[in-house]
Design an enzyme around this catalytic site. Structure first.
Site, mmCIF file in Angstrom:
data_model
loop_
_atom_site.group_PDB
_atom_site.id
_atom_site.type_symbol
_atom_site.label_atom_id
_atom_site.label_comp_id
_atom_site.label_asym_id
_atom_site.label_seq_id
_atom_site.Cartn_x
_atom_site.Cartn_y
_atom_site.Cartn_z
ATOM 1 N N GLY A 140 18.591 -16.424 38.464
ATOM 2 C CA GLY A 140 19.375 -15.610 37.526
ATOM 3 C C GLY A 140 18.605 -14.833 36.483
ATOM 4 O O GLY A 140 19.119 -13.876 35.920
ATOM 5 N N GLU A 161 15.702 -17.925 30.646
ATOM 6 C CA GLU A 161 16.871 -18.402 31.401
ATOM 7 C C GLU A 161 17.990 -17.364 31.305
ATOM 8 O O GLU A 161 18.068 -16.621 30.326
ATOM 9 C CB GLU A 161 17.292 -19.763 30.796
ATOM 10 C CG GLU A 161 18.591 -20.352 31.266
ATOM 11 C CD GLU A 161 18.562 -20.865 32.701
ATOM 12 O OE1 GLU A 161 18.063 -20.139 33.587
ATOM 13 O OE2 GLU A 161 19.077 -21.965 32.957
ATOM 14 N N ASP A 186 24.692 -23.188 29.498
ATOM 15 C CA ASP A 186 26.103 -23.564 29.528
ATOM 16 C C ASP A 186 26.230 -24.986 28.967
ATOM 17 O O ASP A 186 26.331 -25.178 27.762
ATOM 18 C CB ASP A 186 26.562 -23.434 30.988
ATOM 19 C CG ASP A 186 28.037 -23.668 31.199
ATOM 20 O OD1 ASP A 186 28.829 -23.138 30.418
ATOM 21 O OD2 ASP A 186 28.410 -24.377 32.153
ATOM 22 N N PHE A 230 33.592 -17.382 32.393
ATOM 23 C CA PHE A 230 32.644 -17.201 33.485
ATOM 24 C C PHE A 230 32.297 -15.724 33.604
ATOM 25 O O PHE A 230 33.174 -14.871 33.682
ATOM 26 C CB PHE A 230 33.226 -17.727 34.806
ATOM 27 C CG PHE A 230 32.218 -17.720 35.911
ATOM 28 C CD1 PHE A 230 31.279 -18.740 36.015
ATOM 29 C CD2 PHE A 230 32.171 -16.677 36.831
ATOM 30 C CE1 PHE A 230 30.309 -18.727 37.014
ATOM 31 C CE2 PHE A 230 31.211 -16.656 37.836
ATOM 32 C CZ PHE A 230 30.286 -17.679 37.922
ATOM 33 N N ASP A 273 25.305 -14.490 39.176
ATOM 34 C CA ASP A 273 26.104 -14.339 40.386
ATOM 35 C C ASP A 273 27.407 -15.133 40.345
ATOM 36 O O ASP A 273 27.563 -16.065 39.562
ATOM 37 C CB ASP A 273 25.310 -14.817 41.608
ATOM 38 C CG ASP A 273 25.185 -16.336 41.648
ATOM 39 O OD1 ASP A 273 24.888 -16.936 40.602
ATOM 40 O OD2 ASP A 273 25.417 -16.923 42.723
ATOM 41 N N ARG A 280 24.793 -10.186 41.414
ATOM 42 C CA ARG A 280 23.553 -10.172 40.616
ATOM 43 C C ARG A 280 23.068 -8.750 40.346
ATOM 44 O O ARG A 280 22.369 -8.497 39.365
ATOM 45 C CB ARG A 280 22.439 -10.933 41.347
ATOM 46 C CG ARG A 280 22.689 -12.424 41.480
ATOM 47 C CD ARG A 280 21.405 -13.122 41.897
ATOM 48 N NE ARG A 280 21.622 -14.471 42.405
ATOM 49 C CZ ARG A 280 21.728 -15.560 41.654
ATOM 50 N NH1 ARG A 280 21.654 -15.464 40.340
ATOM 51 N NH2 ARG A 280 21.913 -16.743 42.193
#
Ligand code: 5GP
Length: 178
Positions: free
Chosen positions: A48, A102, A106, A155, A162, A168
């Protein structure tokens, strides 16, 4: 496009690329200030982080290096559950100033695991730079020194993040429509 469909879900435009990159530049400038005279190694967590890491690097003016790691998940015992192991790191971190890069923090469990694992390699320091942070979702104390955005519990996809393998490549951030 303000609404898109990925797999079975609808997503609506939330943060345009221009706004994302403005905040990444702010993070780069903070790192330039804090690491002046040092030579940090950025450790991007795949998959990510790739867009964030790329933009961040473009605006770093200090001497710095970058490398990438992955986290492999495997099933531990009934009590340990799924264990994540850091793989792909060939550089020595001894005495190095490490900045983990990163996409999103979460629950914080991934970053907690990374800190534990990298901490055994005797770095001089370790900090976290995350594109997004969801403070309401944190389950463990993780200090994210550099975050471009603090977002509510929702989300998101795009800019490297993704939904089940897709999205992405989207240059903007989209929120799921419940
Ligand atoms: P944590 O261990 O902090 O709970 O999880 C971090 C990882 O969960 C991120 O690296 C990312 O892969 C995934 N994740 C958490 N929230 C989101 C989200 O809103 N969107 C996407 N696409 N991935 C997320």
């Amino acid at each position: 496009m303000s609404t898109i469909k990925i797999h079975d879900k609808q997503f609506k435009l939330s943060i345009p690329q221009e706004d994302i990159e403005k905040e990444i530049i702010r993070v780069s400038e903070a790192i330039n200030r804090d690491y002046k005279g040092k030579r940090p190694i950025l450790l991007g967590v795949l998959n990510g982080c790739f867009m964030f890491a790329s933009k961040l690097m473009q605006h770093l003016t200090i001497e710095c290096e970058i490398s990438f790691v992955k986290l492999s998940s495997y099933q531990g015992t009934a009590t340990t559950g799924v264990i994540k192991e850091v793989i792909g790191l060939s550089e020595s971190l001894t005495g190095r100033d490490v900045i983990i890069v990163e996409d999103i923090v979460d629950t914080g469990l991934t970053m907690q695991r990374m800190m534990e694992s990298l901490g055994t390699r005797e770095p001089a320091s370790i900090e976290i730079a995350s594109l997004f942070l969801k403070p309401e979702r944190l389950q463990v104390p993780v200090n994210v020194k550099y975050s471009a955005f603090t977002i509510p519990d929702r989300f998101i996809v795009g800019y490297g993040l993704d939904y089940d393998g897709l999205g992405r490549n989207l240059p903007n951030i989209y929120d799921v429509v419940e």
